[in-house]
Design a protein around this motif. Structure first.
Motif, PDB file in Angstrom:
ATOM      1  N   GLU A 110      43.402  31.236  34.517  1.00 54.28           N
ATOM      2  CA  GLU A 110      42.383  30.338  35.077  1.00 54.28           C
ATOM      3  C   GLU A 110      42.980  29.346  36.068  1.00 54.28           C
ATOM      4  O   GLU A 110      42.449  28.243  36.255  1.00 54.28           O
ATOM      5  CB  GLU A 110      41.611  29.608  33.965  1.00 54.28           C
ATOM      6  CG  GLU A 110      40.827  30.574  33.075  1.00 54.28           C
ATOM      7  CD  GLU A 110      39.955  29.873  32.051  1.00 54.28           C
ATOM      8  OE1 GLU A 110      39.901  28.617  32.066  1.00 54.28           O
ATOM      9  OE2 GLU A 110      39.340  30.569  31.237  1.00 54.28           O
ATOM     10  N   LYS A 111      44.059  29.758  36.700  1.00 52.54           N
ATOM     11  CA  LYS A 111      44.655  28.957  37.769  1.00 52.54           C
ATOM     12  C   LYS A 111      44.197  29.585  39.088  1.00 52.54           C
ATOM     13  O   LYS A 111      44.934  30.319  39.760  1.00 52.54           O
ATOM     14  CB  LYS A 111      46.177  28.949  37.648  1.00 52.54           C
ATOM     15  CG  LYS A 111      46.668  28.212  36.399  1.00 52.54           C
ATOM     16  CD  LYS A 111      48.198  28.120  36.347  1.00 52.54           C
ATOM     17  CE  LYS A 111      48.645  27.303  35.145  1.00 52.54           C
ATOM     18  NZ  LYS A 111      50.123  27.157  35.068  1.00 52.54           N
ATOM     19  N   TYR A 112      42.950  29.265  39.427  1.00 48.05           N
ATOM     20  CA  TYR A 112      42.304  29.947  40.539  1.00 48.05           C
ATOM     21  C   TYR A 112      42.920  29.662  41.907  1.00 48.05           C
ATOM     22  O   TYR A 112      43.035  30.577  42.722  1.00 48.05           O
ATOM     23  CB  TYR A 112      40.812  29.650  40.533  1.00 48.05           C
ATOM     24  CG  TYR A 112      40.117  30.103  39.264  1.00 48.05           C
ATOM     25  CD1 TYR A 112      40.408  31.343  38.694  1.00 48.05           C
ATOM     26  CD2 TYR A 112      39.199  29.287  38.618  1.00 48.05           C
ATOM     27  CE1 TYR A 112      39.790  31.765  37.530  1.00 48.05           C
ATOM     28  CE2 TYR A 112      38.573  29.699  37.449  1.00 48.05           C
ATOM     29  CZ  TYR A 112      38.867  30.932  36.907  1.00 48.05           C
ATOM     30  OH  TYR A 112      38.259  31.344  35.753  1.00 48.05           O
ATOM     31  N   PRO A 113      43.340  28.427  42.206  1.00 42.96           N
ATOM     32  CA  PRO A 113      43.962  28.203  43.530  1.00 42.96           C
ATOM     33  C   PRO A 113      45.223  29.053  43.733  1.00 42.96           C
ATOM     34  O   PRO A 113      45.434  29.616  44.807  1.00 42.96           O
ATOM     35  CB  PRO A 113      44.292  26.702  43.504  1.00 42.96           C
ATOM     36  CG  PRO A 113      43.277  26.124  42.556  1.00 42.96           C
ATOM     37  CD  PRO A 113      43.119  27.159  41.482  1.00 42.96           C
ATOM     38  N   TYR A 164      36.722  31.601  45.544  1.00 46.75           N
ATOM     39  CA  TYR A 164      36.331  30.387  46.274  1.00 46.75           C
ATOM     40  C   TYR A 164      34.962  29.897  45.787  1.00 46.75           C
ATOM     41  O   TYR A 164      34.718  28.690  45.697  1.00 46.75           O
ATOM     42  CB  TYR A 164      36.298  30.653  47.783  1.00 46.75           C
ATOM     43  CG  TYR A 164      37.631  30.441  48.462  1.00 46.75           C
ATOM     44  CD1 TYR A 164      38.329  29.244  48.319  1.00 46.75           C
ATOM     45  CD2 TYR A 164      38.180  31.433  49.273  1.00 46.75           C
ATOM     46  CE1 TYR A 164      39.547  29.045  48.960  1.00 46.75           C
ATOM     47  CE2 TYR A 164      39.403  31.242  49.920  1.00 46.75           C
ATOM     48  CZ  TYR A 164      40.082  30.042  49.746  1.00 46.75           C
ATOM     49  OH  TYR A 164      41.287  29.839  50.379  1.00 46.75           O
ATOM     50  N   THR A 169      35.471  28.122  42.501  1.00 49.23           N
ATOM     51  CA  THR A 169      36.111  26.817  42.688  1.00 49.23           C
ATOM     52  C   THR A 169      35.274  25.887  43.561  1.00 49.23           C
ATOM     53  O   THR A 169      35.729  24.808  43.943  1.00 49.23           O
ATOM     54  CB  THR A 169      37.514  26.982  43.307  1.00 49.23           C
ATOM     55  OG1 THR A 169      37.410  27.720  44.541  1.00 49.23           O
ATOM     56  CG2 THR A 169      38.440  27.724  42.357  1.00 49.23           C
ATOM     57  N   GLU A 170      34.067  26.324  43.892  1.00 51.31           N
ATOM     58  CA  GLU A 170      33.089  25.526  44.629  1.00 51.31           C
ATOM     59  C   GLU A 170      33.519  25.193  46.064  1.00 51.31           C
ATOM     60  O   GLU A 170      33.078  24.193  46.632  1.00 51.31           O
ATOM     61  CB  GLU A 170      32.728  24.249  43.858  1.00 51.31           C
ATOM     62  CG  GLU A 170      32.113  24.538  42.484  1.00 51.31           C
ATOM     63  CD  GLU A 170      31.702  23.283  41.732  1.00 51.31           C
ATOM     64  OE1 GLU A 170      31.807  22.182  42.312  1.00 51.31           O
ATOM     65  OE2 GLU A 170      31.291  23.416  40.576  1.00 51.31           O
ATOM     66  N   ASP A 171      34.414  26.030  46.608  1.00 50.77           N
ATOM     67  CA  ASP A 171      34.741  25.904  48.033  1.00 50.77           C
ATOM     68  C   ASP A 171      33.833  26.901  48.760  1.00 50.77           C
ATOM     69  O   ASP A 171      34.234  28.012  49.122  1.00 50.77           O
ATOM     70  CB  ASP A 171      36.216  26.235  48.271  1.00 50.77           C
ATOM     71  CG  ASP A 171      36.649  25.955  49.714  1.00 50.77           C
ATOM     72  OD1 ASP A 171      35.762  25.862  50.596  1.00 50.77           O
ATOM     73  OD2 ASP A 171      37.862  25.859  49.965  1.00 50.77           O
TER      74      ASP A 171
END
Length: 444
Positions: A116-119, A152, A155-157
């Motif tokens: 869950e380390k999306y970046p 993205y 992660t709400e980008d």
């Protein structure tokens, strides 16, 4: 070791979403997250189906061993172990061909995604694409673009989500309704309602053309976007579909509201009635509005029953105003015997005498003159009567019927002070004085 063996060996990898995918295909972002915006769990896999072929370098056994070690650790959820294996492989990256490097970075992305380390996952999935088309199978390139877009989104980008979705749209061969729905959600989050609506309309249309029922929240966003444009006809059309396919009281109420906006009063009544029957009307205002609709549609008894039931269930407060409305409904339904007790209760709770004044008139009409006089007295005692001249007329008539001529004349003379009742009061004064004189003559 040939490519088929590699694919089979790595296809045991299972995402936490319980979707098995070959390593050659980018993993789906969390099914739970995507389903929350109306995208089916099989979306990523369906999109990743390879429709084109591209000659790429082969994976050698040495690289496969590193990836196998990383896979084994990942399957045991030993993600640090998986990362250690990948770092060991990366230490010799100068010896890797472009395809092997792409698979390594892909696996990095998957492990970070699993943590869950999306970046970090996004960073490594981008490194996959950096290896260039000549080193990437078509499915891997296309699927990775979609995975990055989805990450993205999670992660709400949303700006980058749209950016990568557009890249994916440009190369994908099997764009489906879920694809348009996802991009519509992203455009909406960016405030680009026009593009959001175009994409959501496309998603809905594609489903409907296939005889499928679009997802509830697709209709929901579509409805909102049309409402934002004040396009009530389209909002109504969508709500009619929601009522049909996803019947909920809230949709009944919203559709009734739209029918009201479009001046479709009969349809509004029927839809509100459906909401009432479904138990969707629970608030006092909603129940009273339902009663008013019945009364306005010349079904006052139904209106009375709604209010009566609401008061008994303590959903409608037992106030003077509400009891007066209940009494009015009964009166309109020609149920005077049911109306009077409610009106008397309302009158006793009111701080003004108007309701007692109305009761006096009702009792006069029922030829209950004593009760009319009694109610009139209470009205005068409370005061605050809007039309005291009318009450004076009622009291004058009731007293005349009781042959209390002096009291009758007293009230009629008070009514003379209001020009609206002056003519009628004079006629009654003439009549009462003649009756009073006639009875005197008879008594002699």
């Amino acid at each position: 070791m040939n490519m088929t063996t590699v694919t089979k060996g790595l296809s045991k990898l299972v995402l936490r979403t319980s979707v098995a995918l070959p390593l050659l295909l980018a993993p789906a972002v969390s099914v739970t997250v995507l389903e929350a915006v109306g995208v089916s769990g099989s979306f990523a896999q369906a999109q990743a189906a390879e429709q084109k072929t591209r000659k790429t370098p082969a994976m050698r056994e040495s690289a496969f061993k590193y990836l196998g070690k990383a896979q084994e650790a990942a399957e045991a959820q030993n993600f640090q172990g998986a990362l250690a294996a990948l770092k060991e492989m990366e230490a010799g990256k100068d010896k890797l061909n472009g395809y092997e490097a792409a698979q390594m970075y892909y696996f990095y992305g998957y492990v970070y995604y699993s943590m869950e380390k999306y970046p970090q996952a996004i960073t490594y999935y981008k490194k996959v694409l950096e290896q260039g088309e000549e080193n990437l199978p078509v499915a891997l390139e296309v699927g990775t673009l979609l995975t990055i877009a989805q990450l993205y989104f999670v992660t709400e980008d949303y700006k980058q989500a749209v950016n990568y979705l557009n890249k994916w749209f440009a190369v994908a061969d099997n764009i489906n309704a879920d694809s348009y729905a996802l991009r519509a959600q992203a455009y909406y989050q960016l405030g680009d309602n026009a593009k959001a609506l175009a994409d959501m309309n496309k998603a809905v249309s594609m489903f409907e053309q296939e005889g499928k029922v679009p997802k509830e929240n697709w209709y929901g966003l579509q409805r909102f976007l049309y409402y934002d444009k004040n396009d009530y006809k389209q909002v109504t059309n969508i709500l009619e579909k929601l009522v049909k396919h996803y019947p909920k009281g809230e949709y009944y109420k919203q559709l009734a509201g739209m029918y009201g906006e479009l001046k479709r009063e009969d349809d509004m009544l029927h839809m509100m009635e459906a909401a009432y029957i479904a138990g969707a009307l629970q608030k006092e205002k909603e129940l009273l509005n339902m009663a008013y609709l019945y009364m306005g549609a010349e079904m006052p008894y139904k209106g009375a029953k709604v209010i009566d039931k609401g008061i008994k269930e303590k959903k409608i407060e037992r106030t003077s105003k509400n009891l007066e409305t209940l009494a009015q409904a009964y009166q309109m339904a020609q149920e005077l015997q049911k109306s009077i007790p409610e009106l008397e209760a309302a009158a006793s709770m009111s701080d003004k005498g108007d309701i007692y004044s109305r009761l006096a008139g009702i009792y006069l009409d029922l030829d209950k003159n004593d009760k009319a006089v009694d109610m009139g007295a209470k009205a005068l005692k409370k005061g605050g009567i809007k039309r005291p001249d009318q009450l004076y007329i009622v009291l004058g008539m009731a007293n005349a019927n009781l042959k209390k001529y002096d009291d009758s004349l007293k009230f009629f003379k008070k009514a003379l002070d209001d020009k609206r009742s002056e003519k009628f009061a004079k006629q009654w004064i003439t009549f009462v004085e003649s009756e009073q004189e006639r009875e005197k003559q008879l008594a002699m």
